[in-house]
Write an enzyme that holds these catalytic residues in place. Structure first.
Site, short mmCIF file in Angstrom:
data_model
loop_
_atom_site.label_atom_id
_atom_site.label_comp_id
_atom_site.label_asym_id
_atom_site.label_seq_id
_atom_site.Cartn_x
_atom_site.Cartn_y
_atom_site.Cartn_z
N TYR A 49 -3.80 0.10 9.97
CA TYR A 49 -3.59 -0.35 8.60
C TYR A 49 -2.17 0.01 8.14
CZ TYR A 49 -4.77 -1.18 3.66
OH TYR A 49 -4.81 -1.66 2.37
N SER A 89 0.85 -1.20 0.00
CA SER A 89 0.00 0.00 0.00
C SER A 89 0.88 1.24 0.00
CB SER A 89 -0.88 -0.02 1.26
OG SER A 89 -1.45 1.22 1.55
#
Length: 281
Positions: free
Chosen positions: A178, A165
Site C-alpha cells: 500500500y 495517504s
C-alpha cells in the site's frame, strides 16, 4: 467553501461506495453536480445513489474495475451518454488486502517457515496479493485519469483529485504494498499536473490521515478502546482522534473551485490531525 459554478457539471467519483468518497459524492451532489458513482460492487454504490436522489440530486451508479482500461472506457461512455462530459474526476478507488499486510513490524526468524498462515512477515507474504494491491491503487488512478482526462483535454478544462495517504510521505509499518502504491500516487499527481497544465487541467491530491472505515475499525479499535496499533497512531496524532469523512470536504471544495484554487496544481495536501508534523518524540 463551495463553488457558485458547479450546478449541472459532471463528476466521476471512483470508490464512491467507500466511507470517504461516498461523502465526497454526496457533497458534490448537494452543490448541484451530476455525479457518476463508480465501483466494482453496485450494492455499495446504490445506497449512495438513493441518498443523492432522495435529496433531489442527480446520480448514476456504474460498476467498473478501475484497473481495467476497457471497463473504465465503457463506464466513461455510459456516463457521457447519460450525464455529459466529466469535468471533475475524484480517483478514490483502492484499498488494501490482509494477505499483503505483515502481522509484525520487523523481521523475525519465524517468517522463514511458511507453516503458520496467520503469521505474516515480509518473507511469507503472498506476492500475488502484494502485487494486486499495487495494481489496484496505482493503475486504478492512472487508468481513470487516462480515460476521463481525454475529454478534459479536448475541452481544455478539468479538475482531477487523487486520494493519496500518509504513506505517500513516509513508510508505515506492515503495509509495504500500500505504501509503494500511495507514494506512487503522490509522484504521479505531480507528474500529471505538470503534463496537463497546457490543457488547463489541474491535478492535485488529498492525503487523508487516519480515518475509520469498517475494515480499519477491526484493526484500530477494541471493545475497550484502541488496539495497540490504534494507540500508536494516537501517540503520533497531536489532535488525538481519528478523522471524520466530512473533514475532507472543505479541501475538496477548495480544489474544485476554479476561482479559489485556479492557480493550484501538483499539490498533495495532508489532512491528518497533525500526524506528519509529529515525530512522537
Amino acid at each position: 467553501m463551495t463553488s457558485k459554478n458547479l450546478k449541472n457539471k459532471v463528476a466521476a467519483v471512483t470508490g464512491a461506495g467507500g466511507t470517504l468518497c461516498s461523502e465526497m459524492a454526496l457533497s458534490l451532489a448537494e452543490q448541484g453536480v451530476k455525479v457518476a458513482l463508480i465501483g466494482r460492487d453496485l450494492n455499495k454504490l446504490l445506497p449512495v445513489e438513493e441518498q443523492i436522489r432522495s435529496a433531489g440530486g442527480t446520480a448514476i451508479s456504474v460498476s467498473a474495475d478501475v484497473s481495467n482500461q476497457q471497463k473504465v472506457a465503457e463506464a466513461q461512455a455510459k456516463i457521457k451518454k447519460e450525464l455529459g462530459i466529466c469535468e471533475i474526476l475524484i480517483n478514490g478507488a483502492g484499498g488494501n488486502q490482509s494477505d499483503a499486510i505483515t502481522t509484525i513490524n520487523e523481521f523475525e526468524e519465524q517468517e522463514l517457515d511458511n507453516s503458520d498462515a496467520e503469521f505474516r512477515g515480509f518473507f511469507n507474504l503472498d506476492m500475488q496479493k502484494f502485487q494486486s494491491v499495487i495494481q489496484v491503487n496505482t493503475m486504478g488512478t492512472v487508468i481513470p485519469s487516462f480515460v476521463f482526462g481525454q475529454d478534459m483535454a479536448r475541452t481544455k478544462h478539468g479538475c482531477i483529485i487523487n486520494i493519496a495517504s500518509m504513506n505517500s510521505f513516509r513508510p508505515l509499518s506492515r503495509v509495504a504494498a500500500y505504501g509503494i502504491a500511495k507514494a506512487g500516487i503522490a509522484n504521479f499527481t505531480q507528474w500529471l499536473a505538470a503534463y496537463l497544465a497546457p490543457a488547463n487541467i489541474r491535478v492535485n491530491a488529498i492525503a487523508p490521515g487516519f480515518f475509520l472505515n469498517e475494515r480499519s475499525k477491526k484493526l484500530l479499535l477494541t471493545p475497550e478502546g484502541y488496539s495497540s496499533r490504534g494507540s500508536n497512531i494516537m501517540q503520533h496524532t497531536p489532535m488525538r482522534r481519528f478523522g471524520e469523512a466530512t473533514e475532507l470536504i472543505g479541501c475538496m471544495n477548495w480544489l474544485i473551485n476554479d476561482e479559489a484554487a485556479g492557480f493550484v496544481t501538483g499539490t498533495v495536501i495532508p489532512i491528518d490531525g497533525g500526524f506528519l508534523a509529529s515525530s512522537g518524540v
